[in-house]
Design a protein around this motif. Structure first.
Motif, PDB file in Angstrom:
ATOM      1  N   UNK A 189      44.352  59.823 126.915  1.00  0.00           N
ATOM      2  CA  UNK A 189      43.427  58.955 127.642  1.00  0.00           C
ATOM      3  C   UNK A 189      43.095  57.707 126.831  1.00  0.00           C
ATOM      4  N   UNK A 190      43.342  56.557 127.425  1.00  0.00           N
ATOM      5  CA  UNK A 190      42.924  55.319 126.774  1.00  0.00           C
ATOM      6  C   UNK A 190      43.832  54.827 125.667  1.00  0.00           C
ATOM      7  N   UNK A 191      45.024  55.396 125.534  1.00  0.00           N
ATOM      8  CA  UNK A 191      45.929  54.964 124.460  1.00  0.00           C
ATOM      9  C   UNK A 191      46.508  53.573 124.739  1.00  0.00           C
ATOM     10  N   UNK A 192      46.520  53.196 126.010  1.00  0.00           N
ATOM     11  CA  UNK A 192      47.039  51.863 126.359  1.00  0.00           C
ATOM     12  C   UNK A 192      48.332  51.907 127.155  1.00  0.00           C
ATOM     13  N   UNK A 217      37.107  53.581 125.920  1.00  0.00           N
ATOM     14  CA  UNK A 217      37.700  54.727 125.227  1.00  0.00           C
ATOM     15  C   UNK A 217      36.672  55.150 124.202  1.00  0.00           C
ATOM     16  N   UNK A 218      36.076  56.305 124.378  1.00  0.00           N
ATOM     17  CA  UNK A 218      34.945  56.664 123.529  1.00  0.00           C
ATOM     18  C   UNK A 218      33.869  55.608 123.727  1.00  0.00           C
ATOM     19  N   UNK A 219      33.413  55.004 122.639  1.00  0.00           N
ATOM     20  CA  UNK A 219      32.360  53.988 122.764  1.00  0.00           C
ATOM     21  C   UNK A 219      32.915  52.568 122.655  1.00  0.00           C
ATOM     22  N   UNK A 220      34.235  52.454 122.656  1.00  0.00           N
ATOM     23  CA  UNK A 220      34.863  51.124 122.603  1.00  0.00           C
ATOM     24  C   UNK A 220      35.083  50.625 124.030  1.00  0.00           C
ATOM     25  N   UNK A 221      34.466  49.528 124.408  1.00  0.00           N
ATOM     26  CA  UNK A 221      34.598  49.028 125.778  1.00  0.00           C
ATOM     27  C   UNK A 221      35.217  47.638 125.808  1.00  0.00           C
TER      28      UNK A 221
END
Ligand SMILES: [Zn+2]
Length: 349
Positions: free
Chosen positions: A19-22, A306-310
């Motif tokens: 999830x969220x790897x790009x 992704x986690x807390x990175x937006x």
């Protein structure tokens, strides 16, 4: 098999990664640099609302018209190969303009091996071949130890039961995706320093059982010459792609929960995103993504966390046939509370 039949098989690249790897950003880059190659896509998402398919569709590239993009939402394709994936493949094979190359984006929680296995079925293998399994890794998340077991907890557990390998479901999915890889892309390499990057590569090498090329990048910018044309024929090489689930009859993804929540029109973007960040931290949400309606703006706001990175940007004008209604998909480990997040969201507005 004759060389001729081998050559006429359509190559399929499977893009996997947590999830969220790009993955979607990487595929978008592939589409934008197709150089006349006719591409088709199957996009799978764990949540029941297709955000990635929308992002790819909105790029409006001639070599990949809308009818060449098939979205499979609502679950992981690794579990619904016969019901969803094979019919989608058949649909692409029936297109009047046969695609030159098919790209499959798996959901971030999908295990790639069951999918590769599908290409070993006689009706599929006679027409298609897995050109390569490309595993996209979030370099920053690996460096932060997101996929590592707690060594002490693991040791204590192993003393009781030696058959347990993992107490971290994230690590299990992460490793299964690497175990199947023909090429590993370490994305978001710009967010870590050289020392961290070296450690991330060492961690990957320790998992992958074969010699596999590792390419670092950011924003998914990997040349099509590197990504496509690996000629791995992965369906012939299943034994060399172990999985944590090899011994099981099937598998499930019940270590994770996901749901979509509506979000009313927002006015203050930075304030809302700051709230999302704290919600993600407080509830340990793995992934938040979706489109938001912003007051007085003709375009929709794409938000990805992704986690807390937006990050966020206005991606396109709201499509004519789509109501201006914001929604966000939330994915977390089992127990993620829909009610709690609903309350949090209501409080944020
Ligand atoms: Zn599955």
């Amino acid at each position: 098999m004759t060389l001729q039949t081998q050559l006429s098989k359509i190559p399929v690249t499977i893009i996997t990664g947590f999830l969220g790897a790009g993955k979607t950003t990487l595929i978008r880059y592939v589409l934008e640099n197709a150089k006349g190659r006719r591409l088709a896509l199957i996009v799978n998402e764990f949540g029941d609302i297709g955000v990635d398919g929308e992002i790819l569709r909105s790029c409006g590239i001639d070599n990949c018209p809308d009818e060449n993009i098939i979205e499979l939402a609502n679950g992981c394709i690794c579990c619904t190969v016969a019901d969803d994936f094979i019919p989608a493949i058949e649909k692409l094979l029936a297109l009047p303009n046969r695609p030159d190359h098919i790209i499959v984006e798996t959901s971030g929680l999908a295990l790639p091996k069951p999918l590769v296995k599908a290409f070993d079925w006689p009706p599929i293998r006679s027409r298609l071949t897995v050109d390569g399994v490309v595993t996209v890794v979030d370099g920053a998340a690996v460096a932060a130890g997101r996929f590592a077991d707690d060594p002490e907890a693991l040791l204590a557990q192993r003393e009781e039961d030696v058959s347990i390998d993992h107490d971290n479901p994230l690590e299990e999915v992460f490793e299964d995706q690497l175990l199947c890889a023909d090429l590993v892309i370490v994305n978001k390499a710009d967010l870590i320093n050289n020392e961290q990057l070296k450690e991330v590569c060492e961690q990957i090498t320790a998992v992958v059982p074969r010699a596999v090329r590792i390419v670092e990048t950011h924003e998914g910018k990997v040349a099509n010459e590197i990504l496509l044309g690996l000629s791995a024929a992965a369906e012939d090489d299943l034994v060399n792609r172990p999985s944590h689930h090899d011994a099981e009859e099937g598998h499930d993804h019940d270590d994770f929960d996901s749901f979509a929540l509506p979000v009313p029109t927002i006015a203050d973007i930075p304030a809302f995103l700051a709230r999302l960040e704290s919600i993600a931290a407080e509830h340990d949400v793995l992934r938040i993504k979706g489109f938001l309606d912003v007051a007085n703006k003709p375009m929709r706001l794409l938000v990805q966390g992704v986690g807390t990175r937006f990050r966020h940007h206005f991606d396109t004008i709201w499509p004519k046939d789509t109501p201006r209604a914001g929604h966000l998909v939330f994915i977390g480990e089992k127990g993620l509370s829909r009610a709690a997040l609903e309350t949090e969201l209501a409080r944020s507005l």
